[in-house]
Design a protein around this motif. Structure first.
Motif, PDB file in Angstrom:
ATOM      1  N   ALA A 110     -71.631  52.420 -38.396  1.00  0.00           N
ATOM      2  CA  ALA A 110     -71.203  50.922 -37.604  1.00  0.00           C
ATOM      3  C   ALA A 110     -71.810  49.402 -37.836  1.00  0.00           C
ATOM      4  CB  ALA A 110     -71.046  51.246 -36.335  1.00  0.00           C
ATOM      5  N   GLU A 111     -71.391  48.565 -38.569  1.00  0.00           N
ATOM      6  CA  GLU A 111     -71.123  47.218 -38.538  1.00  0.00           C
ATOM      7  C   GLU A 111     -70.520  46.618 -37.285  1.00  0.00           C
ATOM      8  OE1 GLU A 111     -71.310  45.595 -41.590  1.00  0.00           O
ATOM      9  OE2 GLU A 111     -72.533  46.691 -42.906  1.00  0.00           O
ATOM     10  N   TYR A 112     -71.180  46.219 -36.369  1.00  0.00           N
ATOM     11  CA  TYR A 112     -71.202  45.065 -34.708  1.00  0.00           C
ATOM     12  C   TYR A 112     -70.924  43.804 -34.159  1.00  0.00           C
ATOM     13  CZ  TYR A 112     -75.110  47.064 -32.775  1.00  0.00           C
ATOM     14  OH  TYR A 112     -75.727  47.857 -32.430  1.00  0.00           O
ATOM     15  N   CYS A 113     -70.710  43.703 -33.474  1.00  0.00           N
ATOM     16  CA  CYS A 113     -71.228  42.306 -32.873  1.00  0.00           C
ATOM     17  C   CYS A 113     -70.082  41.854 -31.797  1.00  0.00           C
ATOM     18  CB  CYS A 113     -70.256  40.834 -33.707  1.00  0.00           C
ATOM     19  SG  CYS A 113     -68.298  40.684 -33.601  1.00  0.00           S
ATOM     20  N   GLU A 114     -71.303  41.081 -30.414  1.00  0.00           N
ATOM     21  CA  GLU A 114     -70.264  41.111 -29.566  1.00  0.00           C
ATOM     22  C   GLU A 114     -69.109  40.747 -29.603  1.00  0.00           C
ATOM     23  OE1 GLU A 114     -72.639  41.023 -26.389  1.00  0.00           O
ATOM     24  OE2 GLU A 114     -74.601  41.635 -27.915  1.00  0.00           O
ATOM     25  N   LYS A 115     -68.297  41.661 -28.350  1.00  0.00           N
ATOM     26  CA  LYS A 115     -66.829  40.888 -28.813  1.00  0.00           C
ATOM     27  C   LYS A 115     -66.463  39.429 -28.147  1.00  0.00           C
ATOM     28  CE  LYS A 115     -65.016  45.071 -26.426  1.00  0.00           C
ATOM     29  NZ  LYS A 115     -64.245  44.996 -27.160  1.00  0.00           N
ATOM     30  N   SER A 116     -67.759  38.409 -28.062  1.00  0.00           N
ATOM     31  CA  SER A 116     -67.216  37.104 -27.896  1.00  0.00           C
ATOM     32  C   SER A 116     -67.769  36.294 -28.904  1.00  0.00           C
ATOM     33  CB  SER A 116     -68.622  36.747 -26.837  1.00  0.00           C
ATOM     34  OG  SER A 116     -69.345  36.600 -27.074  1.00  0.00           O
ATOM     35  N   GLU A 117     -68.256  37.244 -29.705  1.00  0.00           N
ATOM     36  CA  GLU A 117     -68.180  36.292 -31.057  1.00  0.00           C
ATOM     37  C   GLU A 117     -66.948  37.192 -32.536  1.00  0.00           C
ATOM     38  OE1 GLU A 117     -71.821  37.865 -33.145  1.00  0.00           O
ATOM     39  OE2 GLU A 117     -73.246  36.766 -31.319  1.00  0.00           O
ATOM     40  N   PHE A 118     -66.085  38.029 -32.139  1.00  0.00           N
ATOM     41  CA  PHE A 118     -65.479  38.850 -32.515  1.00  0.00           C
ATOM     42  C   PHE A 118     -64.192  37.681 -33.071  1.00  0.00           C
ATOM     43  CE2 PHE A 118     -61.802  40.990 -34.065  1.00  0.00           C
ATOM     44  CZ  PHE A 118     -62.165  41.802 -34.987  1.00  0.00           C
ATOM     45  N   PRO A 119     -63.603  37.010 -32.305  1.00  0.00           N
ATOM     46  CA  PRO A 119     -62.715  35.770 -33.021  1.00  0.00           C
ATOM     47  C   PRO A 119     -63.351  35.430 -34.367  1.00  0.00           C
ATOM     48  CG  PRO A 119     -62.241  36.047 -31.138  1.00  0.00           C
ATOM     49  CD  PRO A 119     -63.672  36.750 -31.058  1.00  0.00           C
ATOM     50  N   LYS A 120     -64.501  34.738 -33.891  1.00  0.00           N
ATOM     51  CA  LYS A 120     -65.342  33.465 -35.058  1.00  0.00           C
ATOM     52  C   LYS A 120     -65.575  34.410 -36.580  1.00  0.00           C
ATOM     53  CE  LYS A 120     -69.213  31.185 -35.774  1.00  0.00           C
ATOM     54  NZ  LYS A 120     -70.453  30.434 -35.858  1.00  0.00           N
ATOM     55  N   ILE A 121     -66.011  35.964 -36.425  1.00  0.00           N
ATOM     56  CA  ILE A 121     -65.192  36.504 -37.324  1.00  0.00           C
ATOM     57  C   ILE A 121     -64.715  36.635 -38.210  1.00  0.00           C
ATOM     58  CG2 ILE A 121     -67.107  38.246 -38.185  1.00  0.00           C
ATOM     59  CD1 ILE A 121     -69.081  38.666 -35.772  1.00  0.00           C
ATOM     60  N   LYS A 122     -64.217  37.814 -37.379  1.00  0.00           N
ATOM     61  CA  LYS A 122     -62.531  37.714 -38.147  1.00  0.00           C
ATOM     62  C   LYS A 122     -61.971  36.482 -38.977  1.00  0.00           C
ATOM     63  CE  LYS A 122     -57.788  38.830 -36.666  1.00  0.00           C
ATOM     64  NZ  LYS A 122     -56.796  39.261 -35.622  1.00  0.00           N
ATOM     65  N   GLU A 123     -61.759  35.224 -38.380  1.00  0.00           N
ATOM     66  CA  GLU A 123     -61.412  33.806 -38.555  1.00  0.00           C
ATOM     67  C   GLU A 123     -62.179  33.800 -39.671  1.00  0.00           C
ATOM     68  OE1 GLU A 123     -61.883  29.091 -37.918  1.00  0.00           O
ATOM     69  OE2 GLU A 123     -61.003  30.985 -35.919  1.00  0.00           O
TER      70      GLU A 123
END
Length: 57
Positions: free
Chosen positions: A37-50
């Motif tokens: 699984a690759e994951y990130c902090e919840k706060s970083e997810f919108p930026k990664i998705k964008e």
């Protein structure tokens, strides 16, 4: 982005339940019964998705 490997789906599920409030899953793969699984902090997810959506178009 961080990653973690698990020996079974049960092990992954247990980790996910314990960490659901902290991390968002970005990618998950299964190979030879091993889950990665690759994951990130919840706060970083919108930026990664964008960034992902920008690259896709």
């Amino acid at each position: 982005m961080m990653s973690n490997s698990f020996s079974s789906w049960t092990e992954y599920d247990n980790w996910l339940v314990q960490n659901y409030d902290k991390y968002s899953i970005c990618k998950i793969d299964e190979s030879d019964g091993k889950i990665t699984a690759e994951y990130c902090e919840k706060s970083e997810f919108p930026k990664i998705k964008e960034e992902y959506e920008r690259k896709k178009s």
